[in-house]
Each structure stands twice: as C-alpha cells, then as structure tokens.
Design a protein around this motif. Structure first.
Motif, PDB file in Angstrom:
ATOM      1  N   VAL A   2       0.798  -1.207   0.030  1.00  0.00           N
ATOM      2  CA  VAL A   2      -0.033  -0.163  -0.049  1.00  0.00           C
ATOM      3  C   VAL A   2       0.840   1.175  -0.129  1.00  0.00           C
ATOM      4  CG1 VAL A   2      -1.741   1.214   1.480  1.00  0.00           C
ATOM      5  CG2 VAL A   2      -1.902  -1.038   1.094  1.00  0.00           C
ATOM      6  N   LEU A   3       1.927   1.299   0.828  1.00  0.00           N
ATOM      7  CA  LEU A   3       2.710   2.529   0.789  1.00  0.00           C
ATOM      8  C   LEU A   3       3.720   2.834  -0.059  1.00  0.00           C
ATOM      9  CD1 LEU A   3       3.574   2.531   4.703  1.00  0.00           C
ATOM     10  CD2 LEU A   3       2.049   4.106   3.434  1.00  0.00           C
ATOM     11  N   GLY A   4       4.628   1.685  -0.481  1.00  0.00           N
ATOM     12  CA  GLY A   4       5.343   2.032  -1.521  1.00  0.00           C
ATOM     13  C   GLY A   4       6.060   1.014  -2.178  1.00  0.00           C
ATOM     14  N   GLY A   5       5.509  -0.324  -1.991  1.00  0.00           N
ATOM     15  CA  GLY A   5       5.886  -1.618  -2.783  1.00  0.00           C
ATOM     16  C   GLY A   5       5.399  -1.609  -4.131  1.00  0.00           C
ATOM     17  N   ALA A   6       4.755  -0.811  -4.761  1.00  0.00           N
ATOM     18  CA  ALA A   6       4.399  -1.258  -6.047  1.00  0.00           C
ATOM     19  C   ALA A   6       3.950   0.268  -6.864  1.00  0.00           C
ATOM     20  CB  ALA A   6       2.879  -1.945  -5.981  1.00  0.00           C
ATOM     21  N   MET A   7       3.668   0.023  -8.137  1.00  0.00           N
ATOM     22  CA  MET A   7       3.521   1.423  -8.942  1.00  0.00           C
ATOM     23  C   MET A   7       2.175   2.023  -8.469  1.00  0.00           C
ATOM     24  SD  MET A   7       4.542   0.189 -12.580  1.00  0.00           S
ATOM     25  CE  MET A   7       4.188   1.743 -13.613  1.00  0.00           C
ATOM     26  N   SER A   8       1.479   1.415  -7.847  1.00  0.00           N
ATOM     27  CA  SER A   8      -0.031   2.215  -7.807  1.00  0.00           C
ATOM     28  C   SER A   8       0.035   2.444  -6.147  1.00  0.00           C
ATOM     29  CB  SER A   8      -1.091   0.921  -7.818  1.00  0.00           C
ATOM     30  OG  SER A   8      -0.814  -0.338  -6.890  1.00  0.00           O
ATOM     31  N   SER A   9       1.166   2.283  -5.472  1.00  0.00           N
ATOM     32  CA  SER A   9       1.209   2.525  -4.113  1.00  0.00           C
ATOM     33  C   SER A   9       1.079   4.177  -3.746  1.00  0.00           C
ATOM     34  CB  SER A   9       2.652   2.170  -3.444  1.00  0.00           C
ATOM     35  OG  SER A   9       3.711   2.736  -3.987  1.00  0.00           O
ATOM     36  N   ARG A  10       1.178   4.354  -2.455  1.00  0.00           N
ATOM     37  CA  ARG A  10       0.907   6.060  -2.220  1.00  0.00           C
ATOM     38  C   ARG A  10       2.100   6.860  -2.314  1.00  0.00           C
ATOM     39  NH1 ARG A  10      -3.171   6.372   3.042  1.00  0.00           N
ATOM     40  NH2 ARG A  10      -4.828   5.198   2.329  1.00  0.00           N
ATOM     41  N   LEU A  11       3.125   6.322  -2.016  1.00  0.00           N
ATOM     42  CA  LEU A  11       4.291   7.152  -2.005  1.00  0.00           C
ATOM     43  C   LEU A  11       4.781   7.200  -3.615  1.00  0.00           C
ATOM     44  CD1 LEU A  11       6.263   6.067   0.909  1.00  0.00           C
ATOM     45  CD2 LEU A  11       5.170   8.387   0.641  1.00  0.00           C
ATOM     46  N   PHE A  12       4.509   6.119  -4.397  1.00  0.00           N
ATOM     47  CA  PHE A  12       5.081   6.142  -5.873  1.00  0.00           C
ATOM     48  C   PHE A  12       3.864   7.091  -6.426  1.00  0.00           C
ATOM     49  CE2 PHE A  12       5.200   4.877 -10.222  1.00  0.00           C
ATOM     50  CZ  PHE A  12       6.504   4.567 -10.357  1.00  0.00           C
ATOM     51  N   GLN A  13       2.829   7.197  -6.228  1.00  0.00           N
ATOM     52  CA  GLN A  13       1.788   7.914  -6.912  1.00  0.00           C
ATOM     53  C   GLN A  13       1.725   9.294  -6.554  1.00  0.00           C
ATOM     54  OE1 GLN A  13      -0.538   7.318  -9.464  1.00  0.00           O
ATOM     55  NE2 GLN A  13       0.656   5.499  -9.566  1.00  0.00           N
ATOM     56  N   ARG A  14       2.229   9.574  -5.220  1.00  0.00           N
ATOM     57  CA  ARG A  14       2.331  11.075  -4.787  1.00  0.00           C
ATOM     58  C   ARG A  14       3.402  11.814  -5.137  1.00  0.00           C
ATOM     59  NH1 ARG A  14       0.160  15.843  -4.257  1.00  0.00           N
ATOM     60  NH2 ARG A  14       1.065  17.071  -2.492  1.00  0.00           N
ATOM     61  N   ILE A  15       4.672  11.101  -5.024  1.00  0.00           N
ATOM     62  CA  ILE A  15       5.987  11.882  -5.023  1.00  0.00           C
ATOM     63  C   ILE A  15       6.458  11.719  -6.503  1.00  0.00           C
ATOM     64  CG2 ILE A  15       8.272  11.604  -4.511  1.00  0.00           C
ATOM     65  CD1 ILE A  15       7.132  11.061  -1.744  1.00  0.00           C
ATOM     66  N   ARG A  16       6.178  10.517  -7.277  1.00  0.00           N
ATOM     67  CA  ARG A  16       6.728  10.352  -8.679  1.00  0.00           C
ATOM     68  C   ARG A  16       5.685  11.048  -9.668  1.00  0.00           C
ATOM     69  NH1 ARG A  16       9.762   6.334 -12.294  1.00  0.00           N
ATOM     70  NH2 ARG A  16       8.541   6.492 -14.191  1.00  0.00           N
ATOM     71  N   GLU A  17       4.328  10.288  -9.618  1.00  0.00           N
ATOM     72  CA  GLU A  17       3.298  10.566 -10.568  1.00  0.00           C
ATOM     73  C   GLU A  17       2.675  12.202 -10.396  1.00  0.00           C
ATOM     74  OE1 GLU A  17       3.100   8.553 -13.149  1.00  0.00           O
ATOM     75  OE2 GLU A  17       4.664   7.571 -12.123  1.00  0.00           O
ATOM     76  N   GLU A  18       2.351  12.609  -9.204  1.00  0.00           N
ATOM     77  CA  GLU A  18       1.647  13.867  -9.068  1.00  0.00           C
ATOM     78  C   GLU A  18       2.534  14.995  -9.054  1.00  0.00           C
ATOM     79  OE1 GLU A  18      -0.933  13.555  -5.731  1.00  0.00           O
ATOM     80  OE2 GLU A  18      -1.978  11.583  -6.105  1.00  0.00           O
ATOM     81  N   LEU A  19       3.647  14.523  -8.161  1.00  0.00           N
ATOM     82  CA  LEU A  19       4.708  15.664  -7.957  1.00  0.00           C
ATOM     83  C   LEU A  19       5.879  15.580  -8.973  1.00  0.00           C
ATOM     84  CD1 LEU A  19       4.949  16.052  -3.980  1.00  0.00           C
ATOM     85  CD2 LEU A  19       3.417  17.268  -5.574  1.00  0.00           C
TER      86      LEU A  19
END
Length: 412
Positions: free
Chosen positions: A262-279
C-alpha cells in the motif's frame, strides 16, 4: 512432494520434487554472514564466498567454470547478513555434476595465495563500485544508522583497509570455524530421483567433518532517531528512512508485507503515486521490509534532485501520518493482498525460488517453508492487523541516511 535427509555428520538435505520440469536448482546454505562477524572479521564471509570459486583440491579455477559451462549449467553464490549460499541450476541428467562441484567448492577450497591476491583486487573493486553507487551506499549508511557498532551495522563487503590486509590464514581460520555440516542446509527443487539424490549427498557431502558449532547469533537492537550522511559529487540525492520491523519467521511479516504494498511496494502505492506521478519529484521511490533472525527493519528509499530533498521528506511524513490516521481503503487492502498472494504463487513457478525459500527457512527457522500455510497466512491478514503493525513500525522516530550532493545539510 518433499524429501528430507540428515547425514551422519549433521548436514540437512531438503528436496522438493517437481517432475514436470527438466531442470533442478541446488544450493548449499551456510549459516554465516556479516551478522556473525566480529568487527575485526568484517568482510571475511564475503571474501570466502569469492574464494571458493578459485580452486579446490580437485579442480582449478578454470575447471570449475569449464565443467559447469560444458553442460549449460549456471553456478553462482551470494553472501547476506545472515547466510551464504552457493547454488547451481542444471538439467536433471547433470545433477551429479552440480552436487559434486558445490560440495567440492564448499568443502575443499584451497584459498591459493596467488588466487587470493588476485581476488582481493576484485573484492576491492566491488567495494569501490558500491562506494560509487549512491543508491547502494545509502542502504549501507542506513544500516550503520540503525545498528551503529552492532554487527548488522557492518557492510557485507567489509572495509577496504581490512580486506586489503586479510591473509590466507585469516580466511582459512574463519572458514573452518563457520563452514560446518551441522550449520549447513542443502536444498534442491526440480526433477530428481530421491534415492539417487540421497546416495549422491552421502557420496559427496558425507565425508565433510566439522566439530560442534559454536555459532551464537548476536542479539541486535534497532536504534532510532540517528542520522548518517555522506557528501558525494552526484546529480541526485539519495535518502533512506529506517524504522524498526519484524523478525524473520514471525507472523507479523505478512501484515507488514500488505502494508508495504500500500505504501511503496508497487507502482500504484501511495508514495509512488504522490511523489513520482503527481509531484514528479523522484524517478525511484519505494519501501521495503528486511527480516533477519530475531530482528527486522522497515525502510523507505527515494532518489531525488537535491533541491527537492526537504519537500520529499515532508511529503513522505505527510503520507505516513495520513495512513496512520485514516487507514487504508477497502480497495487498497484487497489489491495489496492479491498482489502479495499472486507474487508468491508466481514465484513458486521457479525452481530457484523454491530452493531459496526452502533453504533459507530451514537454515534460519529449522523447517522449510510450507506454501499452503504461507498462502493461508496471507489470506488471514485483516485490516486491523495491518494497522496494528503500522502503528508499531511507523510511530517510531526514524533513522535517516543520506548520500549525494547536499547530504551534509541533513547531518545532526
């Protein structure tokens, strides 16, 4: 279908028959790694792993390579914090050759002086390569931050100055102390005949002698709130946050694995989506659990532009606090468990993965992994279990490791 034998010298042999395959993966697992090293021994486990390829009483370094290449097999080894493994993969008709070579390397390595001096240069280059790779370096720095002078804080490769000074006597004394049949597990998975394997193990490993093991796995404590930084002339800043985790073989590792997805172990994870994809502030960001005997850690890594360091740390902290406050959505929970279950089941399609799971589990836990029980444990994880481990892990003050341009500003 599984088989298990214990030779008179105490060596344990575990096999998993997969008759639909034409290959077999075999590994000798020794209970020795950097976690078992005294400070003055740091790097010896890894150095010896290199040297077992450099000639035995039966084979030269060239013969070891040529014999395995001649049958199209694969031969390799690795050193970890808590184990060393020498392994091979061959087609089933070459199983005797693989067992013979692995046994020969593990039992009869000569540590030839000339080969040792040459391989010392290779290991020193590996240390330099690690030093020149900030993503690798920052994980070593995090271990130092989380464990300090404890053995888990030591790098697997060891300090260059010590590796440069080790003698043949140092390697042989350490090997004779730790490479013992009673502290070794041989695991194999693939297509084999049990009676043949039992006979081959007795033929090639049965003569291995060694005294009673004096192995004591040192107790470790995860330190919190510490910082270790290293300034490097790089384009990126590499950041690791470290938290306490859970020991290998404990039930909590399954809930942590769900949290991790959920947090960062996959492309759909929260940290990946927030820090890489959104920001768009990181190319690589991920989370990961580490589990050892008696202790575990949980880490977060990000490779970023130096100008974004403070912002990324703020965003990570914000996401973790939001997770602790609001928990997961039902979809996140279901998807994470499905990812974990699917990944485990797909891993079972590899004889090498089965061999590794069986070997490490038997070496460290005393028994092989039960695949059905593992799947059941994954399926038994509840949202409440995930949030319980999340509060145990993520409410601790993290340790911080930073490597790269601008790292010094994060020092205490």
């Amino acid at each position: 279908m599984r088989d298990e034998w214990v030779l008179p010298n105490g060596l344990r042999v575990l096999g998993e028959r997969l008759p639909h395959l034409r290959s077999v993966s075999i590994g000798a697992w020794m209970h020795v790694g950097s976690m078992m090293e005294m400070p003055e021994e740091n790097g010896l486990s890894h150095f010896i792993e290199h040297m077992i390829f450099k000639g035995t009483t039966k084979r030269t370094v060239r013969q070891i390579a040529e014999e395995m290449d001649a049958v199209g097999g694969q031969l390799n080894a690795f050193t970890g914090k808590d184990c060393t493994c020498c392994y091979a993969k061959v087609i089933d008709e070459d199983i005797e050759l693989a067992i013979d070579i692995i046994a020969d390397m593990v039992m009869n390595a000569t540590m030839d002086e000339k080969e040792l001096d040459k391989e010392r240069g290779v290991v020193l280059e590996e240390i330099s390569m690690d030093e020149d790779s900030p993503e690798d370096l920052v994980h070593d720095l995090l271990a130092k931050a989380q464990f300090g002078a404890q053995s888990l804080g030591q790098p697997i490769l060891g300090p260059a100055e010590q590796v440069a000074a080790y003698t043949r006597a140092n390697l042989m004394d350490y090997k004779n102390k730790h490479y013992l049949p009673r502290e070794t597990v041989v695991a194999l998975a693939g297509n084999y005949e049990p009676a043949q394997v039992q006979a081959l193990m007795e033929k090639y490993f049965g003569t291995w002698q060694g005294g009673e093991s004096a192995l004591v796995v040192p107790k470790q404590q995860v330190l919190t709130g510490r910082r270790v930084v290293k300034e490097k002339d790089t384009e990126q800043l590499h950041i690791c946050l470290g938290y306490p985790g859970f020991a290998y073989g404990t039930d909590d590792v399954y809930a942590v694995a769900v949290m991790n997805n959920v947090l960062g172990g996959a492309m759909s994870s929260r940290l990946f989506q927030r820090i890489r994809e959104e920001l768009g502030m990181a190319y690589s960001i991920y989370t990961y659990p580490n589990s050892y005997q008696g202790i575990g850690t949980y880490g977060i890594y990000a490779g970023i532009s130096p100008k974004n360091g403070d912002k990324v740390l703020e965003e990570i902290d914000s996401e973790l606090k939001r997770f602790l406050k609001d928990g997961m959505t039902d979809k996140e929970f279901r998807d994470s468990k499905t990812q974990l279950r699917s990944g485990y089941l797909m891993g079972l399609e590899s004889s090498g993965s089965r061999m590794q799971a069986m070997g490490r589990s038997t070496l460290l836990n005393g028994h092989p992994t039960d695949h059905q029980k593992t799947i059941a444990a994954i399926e038994a994880v509840t949202p409440e279990m995930v949030m319980d481990v999340a509060h145990k892990v993520l409410t601790a003050e993290p340790s911080l490791a930073v490597a790269g341009k601008g790292a010094e500003k994060y020092a205490e």
